[in-house]
Every structure is written in structure tokens, then in C-alpha cells.
Motif scaffolding. Structure first.
Motif, PDB file in Angstrom:
ATOM      1  N   LYS A 161       7.509   7.896   2.185  1.00 51.64           N
ATOM      2  CA  LYS A 161       7.805   6.432   2.496  1.00 51.64           C
ATOM      3  C   LYS A 161       7.470   6.124   3.929  1.00 51.64           C
ATOM      4  O   LYS A 161       6.844   5.150   4.525  1.00 51.64           O
ATOM      5  CB  LYS A 161       9.198   6.008   2.400  1.00 51.64           C
ATOM      6  N   ARG A 162       7.177   7.115   4.904  1.00 50.37           N
ATOM      7  CA  ARG A 162       6.628   7.021   6.239  1.00 50.37           C
ATOM      8  C   ARG A 162       5.113   6.464   6.255  1.00 50.37           C
ATOM      9  O   ARG A 162       4.637   6.087   7.179  1.00 50.37           O
ATOM     10  CB  ARG A 162       6.763   8.245   6.928  1.00 50.37           C
ATOM     11  N   PHE A 163       4.490   6.747   5.081  1.00 50.96           N
ATOM     12  CA  PHE A 163       3.151   6.316   4.963  1.00 50.96           C
ATOM     13  C   PHE A 163       2.914   5.247   4.069  1.00 50.96           C
ATOM     14  O   PHE A 163       1.668   4.713   3.784  1.00 50.96           O
ATOM     15  CB  PHE A 163       2.315   7.536   4.263  1.00 50.96           C
TER      16      PHE A 163
ATOM     17  N   TRP B 115       0.038  18.044  -3.457  1.00 42.34           N
ATOM     18  CA  TRP B 115      -0.068  17.536  -2.063  1.00 42.34           C
ATOM     19  C   TRP B 115      -0.277  16.177  -1.864  1.00 42.34           C
ATOM     20  O   TRP B 115       0.564  15.319  -1.238  1.00 42.34           O
ATOM     21  CB  TRP B 115      -1.111  18.331  -1.316  1.00 42.34           C
ATOM     22  N   VAL B 116      -1.398  15.651  -2.582  1.00 42.41           N
ATOM     23  CA  VAL B 116      -1.453  14.181  -2.654  1.00 42.41           C
ATOM     24  C   VAL B 116      -0.429  13.309  -3.011  1.00 42.41           C
ATOM     25  O   VAL B 116      -0.144  12.439  -2.625  1.00 42.41           O
ATOM     26  CB  VAL B 116      -2.814  13.823  -3.461  1.00 42.41           C
ATOM     27  N   ASP B 117      -0.011  13.898  -4.184  1.00 40.25           N
ATOM     28  CA  ASP B 117       1.369  13.154  -4.628  1.00 40.25           C
ATOM     29  C   ASP B 117       2.649  13.141  -3.794  1.00 40.25           C
ATOM     30  O   ASP B 117       3.231  12.108  -3.660  1.00 40.25           O
ATOM     31  CB  ASP B 117       1.708  13.750  -6.214  1.00 40.25           C
ATOM     32  N   GLU B 118       2.621  14.249  -3.133  1.00 38.18           N
ATOM     33  CA  GLU B 118       3.721  14.336  -2.214  1.00 38.18           C
ATOM     34  C   GLU B 118       3.555  13.285  -0.908  1.00 38.18           C
ATOM     35  O   GLU B 118       4.479  12.700  -0.654  1.00 38.18           O
ATOM     36  CB  GLU B 118       3.810  15.767  -1.633  1.00 38.18           C
TER      37      GLU B 118
ATOM     38  N   GLU C 196       0.804  -1.139  -0.089  1.00 38.81           N
ATOM     39  CA  GLU C 196       0.120  -0.079  -0.090  1.00 38.81           C
ATOM     40  C   GLU C 196       0.841   1.113   0.001  1.00 38.81           C
ATOM     41  O   GLU C 196       1.516   1.384   1.055  1.00 38.81           O
ATOM     42  CB  GLU C 196      -0.841   0.122   1.384  1.00 38.81           C
ATOM     43  N   VAL C 197       0.895   2.085  -1.099  1.00 39.00           N
ATOM     44  CA  VAL C 197       1.739   3.066  -1.273  1.00 39.00           C
ATOM     45  C   VAL C 197       1.026   4.376  -1.570  1.00 39.00           C
ATOM     46  O   VAL C 197       1.258   5.248  -1.611  1.00 39.00           O
ATOM     47  CB  VAL C 197       2.851   2.879  -2.389  1.00 39.00           C
ATOM     48  N   THR C 198      -0.407   4.081  -1.420  1.00 36.73           N
ATOM     49  CA  THR C 198      -1.309   5.308  -1.800  1.00 36.73           C
ATOM     50  C   THR C 198      -2.382   5.226  -0.795  1.00 36.73           C
ATOM     51  O   THR C 198      -3.564   5.175  -1.241  1.00 36.73           O
ATOM     52  CB  THR C 198      -1.822   5.353  -3.534  1.00 36.73           C
TER      53      THR C 198
END
Length: 508
Positions: free
Chosen positions: A276-278, A268-271, A248-250
Motif C-alpha cells: 500500500k505504500r506504493f 517481486w513485482v507482484d509483492e 494507481e496500484v501498479t
């Protein structure tokens, strides 16, 4: 008076609700539990505060800190920085909303004078906790009344006639009974369209947090409608499953409002999705410091007693198609015979309604085979009978079933229920008879049986009653009758208790 100019500079505010939580907790022996999922929600709140988005929705499992951040610290922080703002807090009940309002008031009263030069004042409503205002310290060294404050109320009540610069909707659904009730779904939707959104002031922000229940819950309807409305406000949606089933990366996305999505919002969403923390890889837990692998496995096992769909919705925030139905047509497996060596019970749900149009008296005969670890619904008897006919038909069914079949009758509350059970106890004194009080909401009782169906551990024995039984159960929870489901759930619970079984759930 220690008021930081940096904090009060609204154009470049960096002090956040999470910072307030840390500051408040440090002075009150209430440690703030840091977590990356709360960091992302916190940053989304900052984005909304600074005008980058007006609709934010966050979906997380229960007990993951979302309400403390959004419903406790965010209102205090918002009013500290904007004392003329009106905050409206809603939840599934007035009591729950008021509890959060009280917490926010206490936080602002405790640290507001030092951090913001703001404190609370009592509102004009009948309560001191569900309606309060704020006042700020002026240059003359006096507190003066400001326009802002907080109003709390339950869903569909308590917020009419008040504007909202910030509307918080915190878990508008209390339990499965509400989630799957077509009536509740409809009234919730009417409340959202007719009351909640009409309270918003120009530029008003909505912070919506919820544990998902089914595709037809309020959040599902709001986002489904948003997808078809390119000219409305876009929603910033944050979704965190408890246990990552894929990489899960998004975790954050934009839903709806295509014509109003700004480049700044997309960036902002792309950032955030790039940080990686998310990110979580398959098998990673959402908050292992609080819920470790053993604890999450236990939560999954408990959840799956009500079926895999329950785990997917409540804990994974991914309600599946059909999860708005309690009983899926694919659950029903019909077999010609039942094992001889089995525990047996016939469970009666009584109505005593003569004629048509009302509830039915239903007796469901069910058995459990320890060898096969399977349940069999063997027979269903139903009718709309007078009290005398009910007694006659229960006695006749008991004779046909034989002494090896236990008889259970659902006991209604009050003295009349005890008297009726006493009548049956005398009438069926030669049988294994007992009255049983139903435990918990009926939809919860149904879902325990659904778990066995989903695992392929429950069968219907071929009979003329099959079609009517399946038809009634697959219309729930919105169907006209639920008596067969109630009786079947009672029989299932009785067999579990008779053999001291625990429904088998394999957790991987």
C-alpha cells in the motif's frame, strides 16, 4: 578501520544506496528527503545488484530526486561493495555526466574508507572527475589498486573502449529541441544500439532514468523494441506520474523478455504492487512534502502553456499518440472571417534566398480579439526572394495591411542584424515597426502557440495559403522548412506582449 562484515557480505546485502544517502547526508548537513517513490527505485536497485534483474527503467517528473539516488549515491555504493566493478555514467552532455561522477567520487572518498574500506584514486584520463578508479584496504593495512572505477561521458561520446558492469543512463534528452528532432532521435538510437549496449560486460546492469518527452524518445524506442524481443533481457519499468489521474496500484511492470522472466521477478513485482505504500488514489500527489497541491497546479499551468501533451509527457510520464508531432492536424480550425475589433501584427521571418531549395521569407499576419479571447492567423505571405525583393515585398505588404497593423521583423544576432533592422526602420518610419530577437529554442516558441491551438483559441482565416501552411507545420519537427512556424510563433508572442496577456489555462 571500521568495516562492517554485514555490509561487505554480498550474498545477503541489505545496506542500500538510500542507506548510504542517509548516512552521508547526516554528516554533511545535507538532509536526505525520504519518499515512497524513491524507496521503490532503491529496492529495484538492490534487486539488480543481487542478480534479480539486469535492466531497470524509472520514469519520473523533473526534480523528484531520481538522479541524486541513482547517479550520485548508487555508483559510490556499488563500487564500495564491488571495488572491481566498472561503472559507466552517461547523460545528455559530458558536463552533466561529469558532475554526477564528481559527486559520486566525493561521496565514496568521504565515507568509503570507514564503511567499505575503499577510497578513490585518480584515473588516467585528462580529467580527474570523469575517469577515476578505486583502491581497497588489505589485510596488511595498505591500500591496493582494484580493477573498478567510474567513467563519465555524454550521450554518443566518451565511453568507447570501456566495459561496464553498471551502465547508468540519466536523462539522455536535454530539451524539447532534442526530443522532437528526428536527427537527434536517430543518432541517439544508433548510440544506444552501437555503443551503449556493446559496453556491457556479461551480467552487466543498466539503470535507465528519464523524464519522458514523447513516444518517439529513446526510452520509448527501447521499450517498444523490447516488447517484440521475448529472448532478450526483460525490463523492470517504474513509472510515477506527478498527479494521479486514476487509482494507481501498479507502479511497476515488466516489459519484454518474456522467455527470460523468472518466477522470482514476477513475485517481486507482484509483492511491490501489493504494498500500500506504493499505491495512490485519484488526485494524490507523488511527493506532497516537496511539491504541494499549489506548486503542482502551478507546474501544470506552466506546462500547459505548451499544450496538454507536454503535461502528459513530462509530468505524467504518459506521452500520448501524436505527441511526437508539434502541430497536430486537428489543431487547425478554419473560419471565413475575423472580428473587426482586434489587435493586429504581421511578423516577418527573413531568409533572403533567391530561387529554390533554401529557406523562405515569411510574413504571418495574426490578430487577437480581446472580446473573444481568440487568435486569428489572417494571412501568410512567403517567397524565396533576393534582399532587394524582400524589401520590396515587405513594403508592399505593409501598404496593403495599413497603418493599424504593427510590423515586426526577426532580428538576427550580430552587427549585420542591427544594420538590417535599421534599414527597415527607415523604410517603414510611418508604421509601428520594430525588430525582435527570438527568445529560446524555436521548438519552445512553437509549443507556446500550440497551447492556444489545443485550447481552441486559435483559428485560420480561410485563404489560398491554408493548405501549404498546415502541411508545413504538421511535418515538424522533421520537415524540410519551418519558416512559417517561426513567423507564426513570433506573431503570437508579439500579440501576447502587446496586450500583456497571459494565455488562459484552466487547472482542475
Amino acid at each position: 578501520m571500521d568495516i562492517s562484515e554485514e555490509i561487505l557480505n554480498l550474498k545477503s546485502v541489505t545496506f542500500s544506496p538510500a542507506d548510504l544517502a542517509v548516512y552521508y547526508a547526516a554528516g554533511h548537513s545535507e538532509p536526505w528527503r525520504h519518499a515512497s517513490h524513491l524507496d521503490l527505485i532503491n529496492e529495484a536497485i538492490l534487486l539488480a545488484f543481487n542478480g534479480g534483474i539486469q535492466r531497470v527503467a524509472a520514469f519520473l517528473p523533473p526534480r523528484y530526486g531520481k538522479s541524486h539516488l541513482i547517479s550520485r549515491y548508487t555508483p559510490a555504493w556499488w563500487l564500495g561493495l564491488r571495488p572491481d566493478a566498472r561503472v559507466v555514467m552517461t547523460s545528455f552532455s559530458h558536463t552533466r555526466a561529469t558532475d554526477w561522477s564528481k559527486d559520486a567520487r566525493d561521496v565514496l572518498n568521504t565515507v568509503g574508507p570507514k564503511l567499505f574500506g575503499v577510497r578513490t584514486r585518480l584515473g588516467t584520463g585528462k580529467g580527474k572527475e570523469d575517469n577515476w578508479g578505486v583502491e581497497s584496504f588489505n589485510e596488511s593495512g595498505e591500500y591496493v589498486r582494484r580493477e573498478g572505477g567510474m567513467l563519465a561521458g555524454g550521450i554518443r561520446t566518451g565511453i568507447s573502449g570501456v566495459g561496464a558492469d553498471l551502465l547508468i543512463v540519466d536523462d539522455p534528452i536535454a530539451d524539447w529541441a532534442d526530443a522532437y528532432s528526428e536527427t537527434f532521435q536517430r543518432t541517439n538510437w544508433d548510440w544506444w544500439k552501437g555503443t551503449a549496449t556493446n559496453r556491457l560486460e556479461p551480467g552487466g546492469v543498466v539503470l535507465y532514468i528519464q523524464t519522458r518527452w514523447c513516444q518517439e524518445d529513446l526510452a520509448g524506442k527501447i521499450l517498444s523494441l523490447a516488447e517484440d524481443q521475448p529472448d532478450q533481457f526483460p525490463w523492470l519499468v517504474i513509472r510515477f506520474p506527478e498527479w494521479a489521474e486514476v487509482d494507481e496500484v501498479t507502479p511497476v511492470s515488466i516489459v519484454g523478455g518474456a522467455n527470460n522472466v523468472t518466477k522470482e521477478l514476477i513475485d517481486w513485482v507482484d509483492e511491490k504492487n501489493a504494498e500500500k505504500r506504493f499505491h495512490r488514489m485519484k488526485g494524490d500527489l507523488l511527493w506532497p512534502e516537496r511539491w504541494n497541491l499549489r506548486a503542482v497546479k502551478e507546474r501544470k499551468a506552466k506546462s500547459c502553456e505548451g499544450g496538454e501533451l507536454e503535461w502528459q509527457a513530462i509530468h505524467q510520464q504518459d506521452p500520448q499518440p501524436g505527441s511526437g508531432l508539434v502541430f497536430n492536424p486537428s489543431f487547425f480550425q478554419v473560419v471565413p472571417t475575423v472580428p473587426v475589433d482586434a489587435l493586429r501584427v504581421r511578423y516577418w521571418d527573413l531568409a533572403c534566398t533567391k530561387g529554390t531549395g533554401g529557406d523562405w521569407t515569411v510574413g504571418v499576419a495574426m490578430s487577437y480579439s480581446p472580446e473573444e479571447q481568440a487568435f486569428y492567423i489572417e494571412d501568410v505571405i512567403r517567397g524565396q526572394w533576393s534582399p532587394g525583393e524582400v524589401e520590396k515585398n515587405i513594403a508592399l505588404a505593409s501598404q496593403m495591411d495599413g497603418y493599424q497593423v504593427a510590423i515586426r521583423v526577426e532580428e538576427e544576432g550580430g552587427a549585420s542584424g542591427k544594420i538590417l533592422i535599421g534599414v527597415f526602420a527607415r523604410m517603414l518610419s510611418d508604421y509601428d515597426f520594430a525588430g525582435r530577437r527570438a527568445k529560446g529554442p524555436k521548438i519552445g516558441r512553437w509549443r507556446r502557440m500550440v497551447g492556444a491551438m489545443e485550447r481552441g483559441n486559435m483559428y485560420l482565416v480561410e485563404g489560398a495559403w491554408n493548405q501549404m501552411f498546415i502541411r508545413e507545420l504538421t511535418t515538424l519537427p522533421g520537415g524540410k522548412n519551418d519558416d512559417q512556424a517561426d513567423a507564426a510563433a513570433g506573431a503570437y508572442a508579439e500579440l501576447i506582449d502587446m496586450d500583456r496577456l497571459s494565455p488562459h489555462v484552466e487547472v482542475v
